[in-house]
Design a protein around this motif. Structure first.
Motif, PDB file in Angstrom:
ATOM      1  N   SER A 102      11.366 -16.722 -18.170  1.00 31.49           N
ATOM      2  CA  SER A 102      11.473 -17.880 -17.299  1.00 31.49           C
ATOM      3  C   SER A 102      11.115 -19.120 -18.106  1.00 31.49           C
ATOM      4  O   SER A 102      10.976 -19.054 -19.337  1.00 31.49           O
ATOM      5  N   HIS A 103      10.999 -20.259 -17.420  1.00 30.72           N
ATOM      6  CA  HIS A 103      10.618 -21.502 -18.091  1.00 30.72           C
ATOM      7  C   HIS A 103       9.613 -22.260 -17.228  1.00 30.72           C
ATOM      8  O   HIS A 103       9.803 -22.395 -16.014  1.00 30.72           O
ATOM      9  N   CYS A 104       8.592 -22.754 -17.876  1.00 27.89           N
ATOM     10  CA  CYS A 104       7.546 -23.525 -17.206  1.00 27.89           C
ATOM     11  C   CYS A 104       8.113 -24.845 -16.688  1.00 27.89           C
ATOM     12  O   CYS A 104       8.801 -25.566 -17.420  1.00 27.89           O
ATOM     13  N   GLU A 105       7.830 -25.155 -15.439  1.00 30.47           N
ATOM     14  CA  GLU A 105       8.355 -26.392 -14.860  1.00 30.47           C
ATOM     15  C   GLU A 105       7.637 -27.634 -15.379  1.00 30.47           C
ATOM     16  O   GLU A 105       8.107 -28.752 -15.172  1.00 30.47           O
ATOM     17  N   HIS A 106       6.519 -27.448 -16.058  1.00 30.55           N
ATOM     18  CA  HIS A 106       5.772 -28.598 -16.568  1.00 30.55           C
ATOM     19  C   HIS A 106       6.260 -29.035 -17.957  1.00 30.55           C
ATOM     20  O   HIS A 106       6.276 -30.236 -18.260  1.00 30.55           O
ATOM     21  N   HIS A 107       6.621 -28.062 -18.810  1.00 35.15           N
ATOM     22  CA  HIS A 107       7.024 -28.403 -20.174  1.00 35.15           C
ATOM     23  C   HIS A 107       8.404 -27.854 -20.541  1.00 35.15           C
ATOM     24  O   HIS A 107       8.893 -28.111 -21.635  1.00 35.15           O
ATOM     25  N   MET A 108       9.000 -27.054 -19.652  1.00 33.67           N
ATOM     26  CA  MET A 108      10.325 -26.466 -19.881  1.00 33.67           C
ATOM     27  C   MET A 108      10.357 -25.607 -21.137  1.00 33.67           C
ATOM     28  O   MET A 108      11.339 -25.598 -21.891  1.00 33.67           O
ATOM     29  N   VAL A 109       9.272 -24.888 -21.388  1.00 32.84           N
ATOM     30  CA  VAL A 109       9.230 -23.916 -22.471  1.00 32.84           C
ATOM     31  C   VAL A 109       9.092 -22.520 -21.855  1.00 32.84           C
ATOM     32  O   VAL A 109       8.722 -22.391 -20.679  1.00 32.84           O
ATOM     33  N   PRO A 110       9.370 -21.478 -22.625  1.00 34.34           N
ATOM     34  CA  PRO A 110       9.477 -20.141 -22.023  1.00 34.34           C
ATOM     35  C   PRO A 110       8.180 -19.576 -21.453  1.00 34.34           C
ATOM     36  O   PRO A 110       7.079 -19.855 -21.932  1.00 34.34           O
ATOM     37  N   ILE A 111       8.370 -18.772 -20.422  1.00 31.26           N
ATOM     38  CA  ILE A 111       7.365 -17.857 -19.886  1.00 31.26           C
ATOM     39  C   ILE A 111       7.967 -16.468 -20.061  1.00 31.26           C
ATOM     40  O   ILE A 111       9.071 -16.201 -19.598  1.00 31.26           O
ATOM     41  N   ILE A 112       7.253 -15.585 -20.741  1.00 33.96           N
ATOM     42  CA  ILE A 112       7.774 -14.251 -21.040  1.00 33.96           C
ATOM     43  C   ILE A 112       6.823 -13.222 -20.448  1.00 33.96           C
ATOM     44  O   ILE A 112       5.622 -13.240 -20.737  1.00 33.96           O
ATOM     45  N   GLY A 113       7.338 -12.336 -19.610  1.00 34.81           N
ATOM     46  CA  GLY A 113       6.428 -11.388 -18.981  1.00 34.81           C
ATOM     47  C   GLY A 113       7.134 -10.249 -18.285  1.00 34.81           C
ATOM     48  O   GLY A 113       8.306  -9.965 -18.540  1.00 34.81           O
ATOM     49  N   LYS A 114       6.395  -9.613 -17.396  1.00 33.49           N
ATOM     50  CA  LYS A 114       6.946  -8.500 -16.627  1.00 33.49           C
ATOM     51  C   LYS A 114       6.320  -8.501 -15.236  1.00 33.49           C
ATOM     52  O   LYS A 114       5.187  -8.955 -15.042  1.00 33.49           O
ATOM     53  N   ALA A 115       7.098  -7.988 -14.289  1.00 34.46           N
ATOM     54  CA  ALA A 115       6.658  -7.911 -12.900  1.00 34.46           C
ATOM     55  C   ALA A 115       6.574  -6.451 -12.486  1.00 34.46           C
ATOM     56  O   ALA A 115       7.344  -5.600 -12.952  1.00 34.46           O
ATOM     57  N   HIS A 116       5.619  -6.164 -11.602  1.00 29.78           N
ATOM     58  CA  HIS A 116       5.485  -4.846 -10.986  1.00 29.78           C
ATOM     59  C   HIS A 116       5.577  -5.046  -9.477  1.00 29.78           C
ATOM     60  O   HIS A 116       4.864  -5.882  -8.913  1.00 29.78           O
ATOM     61  N   ILE A 117       6.463  -4.297  -8.844  1.00 31.05           N
ATOM     62  CA  ILE A 117       6.725  -4.479  -7.415  1.00 31.05           C
ATOM     63  C   ILE A 117       6.535  -3.164  -6.686  1.00 31.05           C
ATOM     64  O   ILE A 117       7.033  -2.121  -7.125  1.00 31.05           O
ATOM     65  N   GLY A 118       5.811  -3.217  -5.567  1.00 36.59           N
ATOM     66  CA  GLY A 118       5.686  -2.061  -4.703  1.00 36.59           C
ATOM     67  C   GLY A 118       5.901  -2.457  -3.256  1.00 36.59           C
ATOM     68  O   GLY A 118       5.586  -3.590  -2.868  1.00 36.59           O
ATOM     69  N   TYR A 119       6.484  -1.546  -2.477  1.00 36.62           N
ATOM     70  CA  TYR A 119       6.594  -1.808  -1.047  1.00 36.62           C
ATOM     71  C   TYR A 119       6.557  -0.493  -0.292  1.00 36.62           C
ATOM     72  O   TYR A 119       6.881   0.574  -0.834  1.00 36.62           O
ATOM     73  N   LEU A 120       6.130  -0.578   0.953  1.00 36.61           N
ATOM     74  CA  LEU A 120       6.084   0.569   1.853  1.00 36.61           C
ATOM     75  C   LEU A 120       7.219   0.416   2.862  1.00 36.61           C
ATOM     76  O   LEU A 120       7.158  -0.445   3.737  1.00 36.61           O
ATOM     77  N   PRO A 121       8.273   1.225   2.744  1.00 39.38           N
ATOM     78  CA  PRO A 121       9.449   1.067   3.603  1.00 39.38           C
ATOM     79  C   PRO A 121       9.116   1.290   5.077  1.00 39.38           C
ATOM     80  O   PRO A 121       8.178   2.024   5.416  1.00 39.38           O
ATOM     81  N   ASP A 122       9.906   0.660   5.909  1.00 40.93           N
ATOM     82  CA  ASP A 122       9.831   0.885   7.353  1.00 40.93           C
ATOM     83  C   ASP A 122      11.205   1.324   7.834  1.00 40.93           C
ATOM     84  O   ASP A 122      11.916   0.601   8.524  1.00 40.93           O
ATOM     85  N   GLY A 123      11.598   2.515   7.403  1.00 40.85           N
ATOM     86  CA  GLY A 123      12.860   3.095   7.836  1.00 40.85           C
ATOM     87  C   GLY A 123      14.039   2.852   6.926  1.00 40.85           C
ATOM     88  O   GLY A 123      15.077   3.474   7.085  1.00 40.85           O
ATOM     89  N   ARG A 124      13.930   1.947   5.957  1.00 36.23           N
ATOM     90  CA  ARG A 124      15.052   1.696   5.068  1.00 36.23           C
ATOM     91  C   ARG A 124      14.548   1.255   3.702  1.00 36.23           C
ATOM     92  O   ARG A 124      13.480   0.646   3.588  1.00 36.23           O
ATOM     93  N   VAL A 125      15.333   1.608   2.684  1.00 33.83           N
ATOM     94  CA  VAL A 125      14.992   1.241   1.318  1.00 33.83           C
ATOM     95  C   VAL A 125      16.154   0.466   0.715  1.00 33.83           C
ATOM     96  O   VAL A 125      17.273   0.467   1.238  1.00 33.83           O
ATOM     97  N   VAL A 126      15.870  -0.183  -0.412  1.00 38.68           N
ATOM     98  CA  VAL A 126      16.888  -0.970  -1.105  1.00 38.68           C
ATOM     99  C   VAL A 126      17.070  -0.388  -2.497  1.00 38.68           C
ATOM    100  O   VAL A 126      16.158   0.233  -3.051  1.00 38.68           O
ATOM    101  N   GLY A 127      18.267  -0.548  -3.063  1.00 36.58           N
ATOM    102  CA  GLY A 127      18.508  -0.074  -4.421  1.00 36.58           C
ATOM    103  C   GLY A 127      17.538  -0.703  -5.405  1.00 36.58           C
ATOM    104  O   GLY A 127      17.251  -1.901  -5.327  1.00 36.58           O
ATOM    105  N   LEU A 128      17.036   0.101  -6.344  1.00 39.88           N
ATOM    106  CA  LEU A 128      16.008  -0.377  -7.260  1.00 39.88           C
ATOM    107  C   LEU A 128      16.498  -1.543  -8.122  1.00 39.88           C
ATOM    108  O   LEU A 128      15.719  -2.436  -8.456  1.00 39.88           O
ATOM    109  N   SER A 129      17.779  -1.539  -8.465  1.00 42.07           N
ATOM    110  CA  SER A 129      18.292  -2.639  -9.282  1.00 42.07           C
ATOM    111  C   SER A 129      18.196  -3.969  -8.540  1.00 42.07           C
ATOM    112  O   SER A 129      18.103  -5.038  -9.160  1.00 42.07           O
ATOM    113  N   LYS A 130      18.203  -3.913  -7.217  1.00 41.37           N
ATOM    114  CA  LYS A 130      18.141  -5.144  -6.429  1.00 41.37           C
ATOM    115  C   LYS A 130      16.787  -5.827  -6.573  1.00 41.37           C
ATOM    116  O   LYS A 130      16.695  -7.056  -6.574  1.00 41.37           O
TER     117      LYS A 130
END
Length: 207
Positions: A92-120
């Motif tokens: 990504s890019h920082c909105e203050h200096h417009m230089v890169p932000i490099i990282g990773k995200a971890h996502i978890g959710y507890l479905p309520d009857g339906r799930v979404v494709g992991l690529s989404k």
């Protein structure tokens, strides 16, 4: 109403967008400002390349994360436990200096009857990453979008990233990382579910 607001905002953004030629002229101005000669051989095509690169790196403004989460699956053989996608790498890019932000995200959710494709889930991360960002805002945007569209029992999002505005300028501390988190629903209300999320993340890291 939301669709109208989004459509209006997009039309305003499109109407106000400078032309390709204006963007390239802006790059030439910056090259002159830093002391370069935009007419020398090595820089002749740089304005065009930069404009093209910016169109790609900031393509998140032209995409709606709700579109990625629109198709879900209910035939999951009764599965109703935690879904986790870890190590979703992004730039990504920082909105203050417009230089890169490099990282990773971890996502978890507890479905309520339906799930979404992991690529989404990964695409939602990319859409928000490909905009000018702060890490705090991006973390909240990912979580709230998944919560609002999928309506699961809860969402957990952790983002860890290195900010080039700290590594390349200012304090110049290479390797320092920032960790942010957002929890909704049961993850916010139940320390046990938060703990289980962290435990599963660690287990995946060791695998």
């Amino acid at each position: 109403m939301d669709a109208i607001v989004k459509s209006f905002a997009k039309s305003v953004m499109t109407a106000d967008r400078p032309s390709q030629a204006e963007a390239e002229d802006a790059v030439r101005t910056l090259l002159r400002w830093i002391g370069e000669n935009p007419d020398r051989e090595g820089l002749l095509d740089t304005p065009q390349r930069v404009a093209k690169a910016y169109r790609e790196m900031f393509s998140g403004y032209e995409r709606d994360p709700a579109d990625e989460l629109g198709r879900t699956f209910e035939e999951v053989a009764g599965f109703d436990d935690m879904v986790i996608e870890r190590d979703v790498y992004f730039h990504s890019h920082c909105e203050h200096h417009m230089v890169p932000i490099i990282g990773k995200a971890h996502i978890g959710y507890l479905p309520d009857g339906r799930v979404v494709g992991l690529s989404k889930l990964a695409r939602v991360v990319d859409i928000f990453a490909q905009r000018l960002q702060t890490q705090e805002a991006m973390t909240a945007q990912i979580a709230s979008t998944i919560q609002d569209i999928l309506n699961p029992r809860g969402v957990a999002v952790i983002v860890e990233a290195e900010h080039m505005c700290m590594a390349m300028r200012g304090i110049r501390k290479q390797g320092a990382t920032t960790l942010t988190s957002t929890f909704t629903g049961i993850f916010k209300d139940s320390p046990d579910e938060q703990a289980r999320f962290f435990t599963l993340l660690r287990a995946g890291a060791r695998a």
